[in-house]
Design a protein around this motif. Structure first.
Motif, short mmCIF file in Angstrom:
data_model
loop_
_atom_site.label_atom_id
_atom_site.label_comp_id
_atom_site.label_asym_id
_atom_site.label_seq_id
_atom_site.Cartn_x
_atom_site.Cartn_y
_atom_site.Cartn_z
N SER A 1 9.96 27.26 4.22
CA SER A 1 11.36 27.44 3.82
C SER A 1 12.31 26.97 4.91
N ILE A 2 11.99 27.26 6.17
CA ILE A 2 12.84 26.82 7.28
C ILE A 2 12.86 25.30 7.37
N LEU A 3 11.70 24.66 7.24
CA LEU A 3 11.63 23.20 7.30
C LEU A 3 12.44 22.56 6.18
N ILE A 4 12.30 23.10 4.98
CA ILE A 4 13.04 22.55 3.84
C ILE A 4 14.54 22.72 4.04
N PHE A 5 14.96 23.89 4.50
CA PHE A 5 16.38 24.15 4.69
C PHE A 5 16.98 23.22 5.74
N LEU A 6 16.30 23.04 6.87
CA LEU A 6 16.84 22.22 7.94
C LEU A 6 16.90 20.74 7.56
N PHE A 7 15.81 20.22 7.01
CA PHE A 7 15.78 18.79 6.70
C PHE A 7 16.62 18.45 5.46
N SER A 8 16.83 19.41 4.57
CA SER A 8 17.66 19.13 3.41
C SER A 8 19.14 19.06 3.76
N ILE A 9 19.51 19.50 4.96
CA ILE A 9 20.90 19.37 5.40
C ILE A 9 21.33 17.90 5.41
N PHE A 10 20.38 17.00 5.70
CA PHE A 10 20.67 15.56 5.68
C PHE A 10 20.34 14.95 4.32
N LEU A 11 19.35 15.50 3.63
CA LEU A 11 18.93 14.92 2.36
C LEU A 11 19.93 15.18 1.25
N ILE A 12 20.45 16.40 1.16
CA ILE A 12 21.36 16.77 0.08
C ILE A 12 22.62 15.89 0.07
N PRO A 13 23.33 15.72 1.19
CA PRO A 13 24.52 14.83 1.15
C PRO A 13 24.18 13.40 0.76
N SER A 14 23.04 12.90 1.22
CA SER A 14 22.67 11.51 0.91
C SER A 14 22.48 11.30 -0.58
N ILE A 15 21.88 12.26 -1.27
CA ILE A 15 21.59 12.11 -2.70
C ILE A 15 22.75 12.59 -3.56
N PHE A 16 23.42 13.67 -3.15
CA PHE A 16 24.48 14.23 -3.97
C PHE A 16 25.80 13.47 -3.84
N TYR A 17 26.11 12.98 -2.64
CA TYR A 17 27.44 12.42 -2.38
C TYR A 17 27.44 10.98 -1.89
N PHE A 18 26.47 10.60 -1.05
CA PHE A 18 26.51 9.28 -0.42
C PHE A 18 25.70 8.22 -1.17
N SER A 19 25.09 8.58 -2.29
CA SER A 19 24.28 7.62 -3.03
C SER A 19 25.17 6.60 -3.74
N LYS A 20 24.63 5.41 -3.97
CA LYS A 20 25.40 4.32 -4.57
C LYS A 20 25.66 4.54 -6.06
N ASP A 21 24.89 5.42 -6.70
CA ASP A 21 25.07 5.64 -8.13
C ASP A 21 26.14 6.67 -8.45
N LEU A 22 26.80 7.22 -7.44
CA LEU A 22 27.77 8.29 -7.67
C LEU A 22 28.94 7.82 -8.53
N ASP A 23 29.52 6.67 -8.19
CA ASP A 23 30.67 6.17 -8.96
C ASP A 23 30.31 5.91 -10.41
N THR A 24 29.08 5.47 -10.64
CA THR A 24 28.65 5.23 -12.02
C THR A 24 28.47 6.53 -12.79
N LEU A 25 27.88 7.54 -12.14
CA LEU A 25 27.62 8.81 -12.82
C LEU A 25 28.91 9.56 -13.14
N LEU A 26 29.90 9.44 -12.28
CA LEU A 26 31.13 10.21 -12.47
C LEU A 26 31.91 9.77 -13.69
N VAL A 27 31.78 8.52 -14.10
CA VAL A 27 32.52 8.04 -15.27
C VAL A 27 31.76 8.24 -16.57
#
Length: 344
Positions: free
Chosen positions: A75-101
């Motif tokens: 659980s600790i490993l997942i929590f720490l490493f997902s701090i970088f993974l979550i923003p990359s997939i949720f917000y910084f991914s290239k498909d974001l602009d397409t999904l929002l419309v």
């Protein structure tokens, strides 16, 4: 549900585990095989640690404590490493602009991206769970029902720490626009993880914890559940029920673990309904300052500089603005004086 499955299928097709579009699948599979080979010493060390602990604590019928420790590490490993993974997939991914419309509610987008994240986090689950369960099975020889329960636990175990990291990220992106710059977020996130690791190391080596470790055997004998509670049940409450469910083959504890995992995921979707779109809309425009320059400022910017000075300035900007360069080259200059003060 149909929209969720279609979106998840599309997102998973973009996750190229065996090909990046340039290298062929054989080379990529060979690379992943080499990475797996490099993890074998780590798996062996984990196995020795868990095997020794189970042999010592099984005499006191405290096998659940070892399972709890393994689940806590995951659980600790997942929590720490997902701090970088979550923003990359949720917000910084290239498909974001397409999904929002698209006519998709935020819950559907979040559920699809969350499923993609879980696939990455299963790697940390496997690295710890294989030596943990191997040591447990080789020493205690549980029945067939244990394997079925263990499969359910390992499939659901990444959900709760991933939900915590996702909620934290959504709150930051919604209410702190400062973090909407990807490089800035990676730098601050890197310092956060390093600082958290330093704080944990300092806490574990503090006089108070040294006294606790010296009295560890007495604590286990007098109050077996106190060790489990001290290890972090307040942060990951589900893993306590998971460890007791596997050690005692307890269906009730397993159902409570499943309920906590599902409930946390539903709370994540409910919060995402109010937080995700407001934090993600216009995300690609947040790094633009849109500053207007006067004629004198433009003349000053276009003024020719010396080659050495201009190139040095360029390299310094690259050093400070690139997260990898900044964390590896600049952060030691900042962190080492702090470390010396702490050690002193």
């Amino acid at each position: 549900m149909r929209k969720y499955l279609a979106l998840t299928h599309a997102l998973l097709k973009n996750v190229s585990l065996f090909s990046d579009g340039k290298s062929n699948k054989i080379k990529m599979m060979g690379l992943y095989g080499l990475i797996a080979l490099c993890f074998l010493p780590t798996l062996f060390l984990f196995y020795i640690m868990f095997d020794t602990s189970i042999q010592a604590l099984s005499i006191l019928h405290l096998e659940s404590t070892v399972l709890y420790l393994g689940f806590f590490i995951i659980s600790i490993l997942i929590f720490l490493f997902s701090i970088f993974l979550i923003p990359s997939i949720f917000y910084f991914s290239k498909d974001l602009d397409t999904l929002l419309v698209l006519p998709l509610p935020p819950q559907t987008i979040l559920a699809g991206k969350f499923t993609t994240c879980i696939l990455y986090e299963y790697a940390f689950t496997i690295i710890v769970s294989i030596p943990l369960l191997s040591a447990y099975v080789s020493n205690l020889h549980p029945g067939i029902f244990f394997y079925l329960m263990a499969l359910v636990v390992l499939l659901l175990l990444p959900i709760y720490p991933l939900v915590l990291s996702s909620i934290l990220t959504m709150l930051m992106m919604r209410f702190v626009p400062f973090f909407k710059n990807r490089d800035r977020f990676n730098i601050i996130g890197g310092f956060f993880v390093i600082g958290l690791a330093m704080a944990f190391s300092y806490f574990m080596n503090s006089p108070m914890m040294m006294d606790e470790q010296s009295n560890l055997f007495t604590t286990i004998l007098t109050d077996p559940d106190s060790l489990v509670l001290k290890l972090g049940t307040w942060l990951f409450p589900a893993i306590s029920f998971a460890s007791h469910a596997l050690s005692n083959t307890n269906i009730l504890h397993l159902l409570v673990f499943i309920a906590i995992s599902i409930l946390s995921f539903l709370i994540f979707l409910l919060l995402g309904k109010f937080l995700y779109f407001k934090g993600a809309i216009g995300f690609s425009e947040t790094t633009s300052t849109r500053k207007r320059f006067t004629s004198s400022e433009m003349e000053k910017l276009n003024k020719q500089q010396g080659k050495t000075f201009a190139y040095t300035k360029k390299e310094l900007k690259l050093l400070f603005r690139t997260p990898v360069y900044f964390i590896n080259c600049i952060s030691p200059v900042i962190l080492f004086p702090i470390l010396y003060i702490i050690f002193y």
